[in-house]
Scaffold this motif. Structure first.
Motif, PDB file in Angstrom:
ATOM      1  N   THR A  58       0.828  -1.206   0.000  1.00  0.00           N
ATOM      2  CA  THR A  58       0.000   0.000   0.000  1.00  0.00           C
ATOM      3  C   THR A  58       0.862   1.256   0.000  1.00  0.00           C
ATOM      4  O   THR A  58       0.606   2.192  -0.760  1.00  0.00           O
ATOM      5  CB  THR A  58      -0.943   0.010   1.218  1.00  0.00           C
ATOM      6  OG1 THR A  58      -1.734  -1.163   1.179  1.00  0.00           O
ATOM      7  CG2 THR A  58      -1.848   1.225   1.204  1.00  0.00           C
ATOM      8  N   GLN A  61       2.298   1.781  -3.393  1.00  0.00           N
ATOM      9  CA  GLN A  61       1.320   2.341  -4.332  1.00  0.00           C
ATOM     10  C   GLN A  61       1.222   3.855  -4.147  1.00  0.00           C
ATOM     11  O   GLN A  61       1.178   4.611  -5.129  1.00  0.00           O
ATOM     12  CB  GLN A  61      -0.057   1.704  -4.133  1.00  0.00           C
ATOM     13  CG  GLN A  61      -0.137   0.279  -4.601  1.00  0.00           C
ATOM     14  CD  GLN A  61      -1.437  -0.394  -4.174  1.00  0.00           C
ATOM     15  OE1 GLN A  61      -2.139   0.072  -3.279  1.00  0.00           O
ATOM     16  NE2 GLN A  61      -1.748  -1.503  -4.814  1.00  0.00           N
ATOM     17  N   GLU A  62       1.171   4.300  -2.910  1.00  0.00           N
ATOM     18  CA  GLU A  62       1.090   5.735  -2.640  1.00  0.00           C
ATOM     19  C   GLU A  62       2.385   6.445  -3.051  1.00  0.00           C
ATOM     20  O   GLU A  62       2.344   7.564  -3.567  1.00  0.00           O
ATOM     21  CB  GLU A  62       0.776   6.004  -1.173  1.00  0.00           C
ATOM     22  CG  GLU A  62      -0.610   5.583  -0.757  1.00  0.00           C
ATOM     23  CD  GLU A  62      -1.715   6.275  -1.540  1.00  0.00           C
ATOM     24  OE1 GLU A  62      -1.559   7.441  -1.969  1.00  0.00           O
ATOM     25  OE2 GLU A  62      -2.765   5.637  -1.738  1.00  0.00           O
TER      26      GLU A  62
END
Length: 131
Positions: A58, A61-62
């Motif tokens: 996650t 992805q950011e």
């Protein structure tokens, strides 16, 4: 020598990103962005290895989103600022005094995090796969 220094920086910030993924109040994405920067300039292999760590999916992805758009989603900003100030409150609670150096340092870090989140553009486009 520069390559080895960048790899070392990448490894240190990868470790901090892993801690950030585990510990409340510590961001992972910011450290991951720095690790990606260092590895991009020193080792393609280390970049690939970093991308294979499931715990950082996650945050990665950011970080990639920030790299592409130079902006951060509002939810990420709220969480970052919330955890920064939450850490300041918890630290102050454990130290029983606002004059202790650690409390002041954490409070200044919370202020810095808030300023950075205000200055970074907000990405209002929904993440891929969102309804």
């Amino acid at each position: 020598m520069t390559r080895l220094l960048l790899i070392l920086i990448g490894l240190i910030f990868t470790g901090l990103a892993l801690l950030g993924a585990l510990l409340p109040g510590m961001p992972a994405t910011v450290f991951l962005i720095i690790a990606l920067w260092a590895f991009a300039r020193s080792s393609e292999r280390m970049t690939r290895e970093l991308e294979r760590i499931p715990m950082l999916k996650t945050a990665l992805q950011e970080a990639r989103r920030f790299e592409q758009r130079r902006a951060v989603r509002p939810e990420v900003k709220r969480v970052a600022v919330g955890f920064a100030w939450g850490s300041a409150v918890v630290t102050a609670g454990f130290n029983q005094s606002l004059t202790k150096p650690l409390v002041l340092i954490v409070a200044l870090a919370a202020v810095a995090a808030t300023v950075v989140m205000i200055l970074i553009p907000t990405d209002r486009e929904p993440p891929p796969g969102a309804p």
